[in-house]
Design a protein around this motif. Structure first.
Motif, short mmCIF file in Angstrom:
data_model
loop_
_atom_site.label_atom_id
_atom_site.label_comp_id
_atom_site.label_asym_id
_atom_site.label_seq_id
_atom_site.Cartn_x
_atom_site.Cartn_y
_atom_site.Cartn_z
N HIS A 256 0.82 -1.21 0.00
CA HIS A 256 0.00 0.00 0.00
C HIS A 256 0.86 1.26 0.00
O HIS A 256 0.48 2.29 -0.59
CB HIS A 256 -0.92 -0.01 1.22
N LEU A 257 2.03 1.18 0.64
CA LEU A 257 2.89 2.36 0.78
C LEU A 257 3.81 2.57 -0.42
O LEU A 257 4.57 3.54 -0.44
CB LEU A 257 3.72 2.26 2.06
N ILE A 258 3.76 1.69 -1.41
CA ILE A 258 4.49 1.96 -2.65
C ILE A 258 3.65 2.92 -3.48
O ILE A 258 2.99 2.56 -4.46
CB ILE A 258 4.81 0.67 -3.41
N ARG A 259 3.62 4.14 -3.01
CA ARG A 259 2.95 5.25 -3.71
C ARG A 259 3.94 6.40 -3.68
O ARG A 259 3.94 7.24 -2.78
CB ARG A 259 1.62 5.59 -3.04
N TRP A 260 4.80 6.43 -4.66
CA TRP A 260 5.98 7.27 -4.64
C TRP A 260 5.83 8.47 -5.58
O TRP A 260 5.74 8.30 -6.80
CB TRP A 260 7.20 6.47 -5.06
N PRO A 261 5.85 9.68 -5.04
CA PRO A 261 5.87 10.87 -5.91
C PRO A 261 7.19 10.95 -6.69
O PRO A 261 8.24 10.54 -6.19
CB PRO A 261 5.75 12.04 -4.92
N VAL A 262 7.12 11.48 -7.89
CA VAL A 262 8.32 11.67 -8.70
C VAL A 262 9.03 12.93 -8.24
O VAL A 262 8.44 14.01 -8.19
CB VAL A 262 7.96 11.78 -10.19
N THR A 263 10.30 12.79 -7.89
CA THR A 263 11.09 13.95 -7.45
C THR A 263 12.25 14.26 -8.39
O THR A 263 12.71 15.39 -8.44
CB THR A 263 11.65 13.71 -6.04
N GLU A 264 12.71 13.26 -9.15
CA GLU A 264 13.81 13.47 -10.10
C GLU A 264 13.44 12.82 -11.43
O GLU A 264 13.90 11.73 -11.75
CB GLU A 264 15.12 12.88 -9.56
N PRO A 265 12.58 13.49 -12.22
CA PRO A 265 12.08 12.87 -13.45
C PRO A 265 13.17 12.53 -14.47
O PRO A 265 13.00 11.60 -15.27
CB PRO A 265 11.11 13.93 -14.01
N GLU A 266 14.30 13.26 -14.44
CA GLU A 266 15.37 12.96 -15.39
C GLU A 266 15.93 11.55 -15.18
O GLU A 266 16.43 10.92 -16.11
CB GLU A 266 16.49 14.00 -15.27
N ARG A 267 15.85 11.07 -13.94
CA ARG A 267 16.32 9.70 -13.67
C ARG A 267 15.47 8.67 -14.42
O ARG A 267 15.97 7.61 -14.80
CB ARG A 267 16.29 9.41 -12.17
N LYS A 269 14.13 9.08 -17.38
CA LYS A 269 14.63 9.06 -18.76
C LYS A 269 15.94 8.28 -18.84
O LYS A 269 16.18 7.55 -19.81
CB LYS A 269 14.83 10.50 -19.26
N THR A 270 16.77 8.42 -17.81
CA THR A 270 18.02 7.66 -17.76
C THR A 270 17.73 6.16 -17.64
O THR A 270 18.39 5.33 -18.28
CB THR A 270 18.89 8.13 -16.58
N ALA A 271 16.74 5.82 -16.80
CA ALA A 271 16.36 4.41 -16.66
C ALA A 271 15.89 3.85 -18.00
O ALA A 271 16.23 2.71 -18.38
CB ALA A 271 15.26 4.27 -15.62
N HIS A 272 15.13 4.64 -18.74
CA HIS A 272 14.65 4.22 -20.06
C HIS A 272 15.84 3.98 -20.99
O HIS A 272 15.88 2.97 -21.73
CB HIS A 272 13.73 5.29 -20.64
N ALA A 273 16.83 4.86 -20.96
CA ALA A 273 18.02 4.69 -21.80
C ALA A 273 18.78 3.43 -21.42
O ALA A 273 19.30 2.72 -22.30
CB ALA A 273 18.92 5.92 -21.67
N HIS A 274 18.86 3.14 -20.13
CA HIS A 274 19.50 1.90 -19.69
C HIS A 274 18.78 0.68 -20.26
O HIS A 274 19.42 -0.29 -20.72
CB HIS A 274 19.53 1.82 -18.17
N LEU A 275 17.45 0.69 -20.23
CA LEU A 275 16.68 -0.44 -20.74
C LEU A 275 16.86 -0.61 -22.25
O LEU A 275 16.92 -1.74 -22.74
CB LEU A 275 15.20 -0.27 -20.39
N LYS A 276 16.96 0.50 -22.97
CA LYS A 276 17.25 0.41 -24.40
C LYS A 276 18.60 -0.24 -24.64
O LYS A 276 18.77 -1.03 -25.58
CB LYS A 276 17.22 1.81 -25.03
N GLN A 277 19.57 0.08 -23.77
CA GLN A 277 20.89 -0.54 -23.88
C GLN A 277 20.83 -2.03 -23.57
O GLN A 277 21.57 -2.83 -24.15
CB GLN A 277 21.87 0.16 -22.95
N VAL A 278 19.98 -2.42 -22.61
CA VAL A 278 19.82 -3.84 -22.30
C VAL A 278 19.42 -4.61 -23.57
O VAL A 278 19.98 -5.67 -23.87
CB VAL A 278 18.76 -4.05 -21.19
N VAL A 279 18.47 -4.07 -24.29
CA VAL A 279 18.00 -4.73 -25.52
C VAL A 279 19.13 -4.79 -26.55
O VAL A 279 19.40 -5.85 -27.14
CB VAL A 279 16.80 -3.97 -26.10
N ALA A 280 19.80 -3.66 -26.78
CA ALA A 280 20.87 -3.62 -27.78
C ALA A 280 22.00 -4.58 -27.43
O ALA A 280 22.53 -5.29 -28.30
CB ALA A 280 21.40 -2.19 -27.90
N LEU A 281 22.38 -4.64 -26.15
CA LEU A 281 23.48 -5.50 -25.74
C LEU A 281 23.09 -6.97 -25.77
O LEU A 281 23.92 -7.84 -26.07
CB LEU A 281 23.95 -5.10 -24.34
N SER A 282 21.82 -7.28 -25.49
CA SER A 282 21.38 -8.67 -25.58
C SER A 282 21.44 -9.17 -27.01
O SER A 282 21.90 -10.29 -27.29
CB SER A 282 19.96 -8.81 -25.03
#
Length: 406
Positions: A256-267, A269-282
């Motif tokens: 129930h407490l996993i209700r997290w406001p976004v405080t650093e939205p740029e992170r 976008k960085t997470a998304h870029a990491h996931l794109k790299q996961v696909v490319a590297l696989s």
């Protein structure tokens, strides 16, 4: 004085010569067996710097840096007495660190620092292995012998052996003489893993999870328990629900407490870029594996190679094709070209928008559909039939293969 100086330099030259006489592989093996891979990192960094064309030295350095990154994460957890309840299968918090009878008291900022340091360590791994020079690169390691120093005492104990950690996490067991020859394709595999772990941490760090920490940290860290808080005490046996009521209630509270406001939205976008790299590297990883002409103690084998690492699992071409299809689907959903199906809606939600147009992340509302509703769109969606196909191809153990394949 002259004699003392002469003696000092003679000893220095002897030690230096002994170090230089060992190959990068031998340096890694020696420190891995002793649980002193942080020292190996320093030695291998020196060799890699002085011999920039030595591919094996850089390969060994990258693997040492990854183990040190995991080790430092474990030491942070041990410092605060990580002891996660078994009924909660939470990534990262399932890390099997040795018991700490006298843990320090953590706080929200300290735990965020543990994860920030982990991200920095993973970035070092990527920087090292992404510049692997051309030429032969091979690092032979007996995985039975690898030890981590998870409690920070400078020694790798039996319970800190890599095999014991993997056994507790995934129930993996190596065969007798669990020797693996890591090569160039394994460098790509490890880069993919570092990118995946970085994406997960960046996602968490993009949010404010202080309330979750404040109310439930005691479930995971002994150091966070407060003897004056009745919620932190072992519950008495109830005549109606026995002793299971408190763990169930705590699990509900955590979700129930996993209700997290976004405080650093740029992170995000960085997470998304990491996931794109996961696909490319696989994709790159499987190109490299399928092109390998040898069959030498493979960590992640192709269909034409023996399985020397995870001997209970067999890799087939059908599985490789199925995995690459999963990567194609993941890539399409990350780009927003394909929408993700949700059980409650006929439309799918745009996964890319989740990262680039973030809202408060509420796990329960995502499960119920309320969290997905702002991202619903018309368009092609993931096919539910693919899940059934993957279950068949991977013999009902897709998650086990995914943990291995990355």
């Amino acid at each position: 004085m002259h004699r003392m100086i002469t003696t000092f330099f003679a000893a220095f030259l002897v030690l230096t010569s002994a170090s230089l006489a060992q190959s990068p592989e031998q340096i890694f093996q020696r420190h891995a067996a002793a649980g002193t891979l942080r020292a190996a990192e320093a030695e291998l960094h020196s060799i890699s710097t002085s011999r920039p064309s030595d591919a094996t030295a850089r390969l060994a350095l990258g693997f040492a840096q990854f183990v040190v990154a995991v080790e430092r994460l474990g030491q942070g957890y041990h410092r605060y007495g990580l002891s996660a309840p078994r009924q909660m299968m939470i990534p990262f918090l399932r890390f099997p660190v040795p018991e700490n009878p006298s843990p320090e008291k953590p706080d929200y900022a300290k735990l965020r620092t543990v994860y920030t340091d982990f991200l920095a360590d993973l970035a070092k791994v990527e920087a090292t292995l992404s510049t692997l020079p051309s030429g032969d690169a091979k690092l032979v390691v007996d995985l039975h012998s690898v030890r981590l120093d998870l409690n920070g005492d400078g020694i790798g104990q039996d319970e800190e052996r890599l095999e014991a950690i993997l056994s507790r996490l995934m129930r993996w067991q190596g065969g007798a003489g669990w020797e693996v020859a890591f090569d160039r394709s394994d460098a790509t595999w490890l880069r993919g893993y570092a990118q995946l772990l970085s994406a997960m941490i960046q996602f968490v760090q993009a949010h404010d999870w202080s309330e979750t920490y404040r109310e439930t940290a005691h479930l995971f860290f002994k150091g966070a328990r407060d003897s004056q808080n009745p919620l932190h005490q072992d519950a008495a046996t109830s005549p109606m629900i026995g002793r299971d009521g408190a763990p169930v209630a705590d699990t509900i509270a955590f979700l129930h407490l996993i209700r997290w406001p976004v405080t650093e939205p740029e992170r995000l976008k960085t997470a998304h870029a990491h996931l794109k790299q996961v696909v490319a590297l696989s994709r790159q990883n499987w190109r490299e594996i399928l092109a390998e002409p040898d069959d030498d103690r493979e960590w992640l084998p192709g269909p034409h190679q023996k399985n020397s690492a995870v001997t209970a699992l067999r890799v087939t071409q059908e599985q490789v094709d199925g995995w690459l299809a999963v990567m194609e689907t993941l890539d399409a959903t990350l780009d927003g070209r394909q929408l993700v199906a949700h059980w409650r809606f006929e439309k799918g939600f745009d996964l890319k928008a989740v990262f680039f147009e973030p809202r408060t992340f509420d796990l329960v509302l995502w499960l119920t559909g309320h969290g997905a509703r702002p991202y619903l769109k018309d368009g092609p969606m993931t096919d539910s039939r693919s899940a059934a196909q993957l279950t068949r191809v991977f013999g009902g153990n897709f998650l086990g293969f995914a943990f291995w394949f990355n």
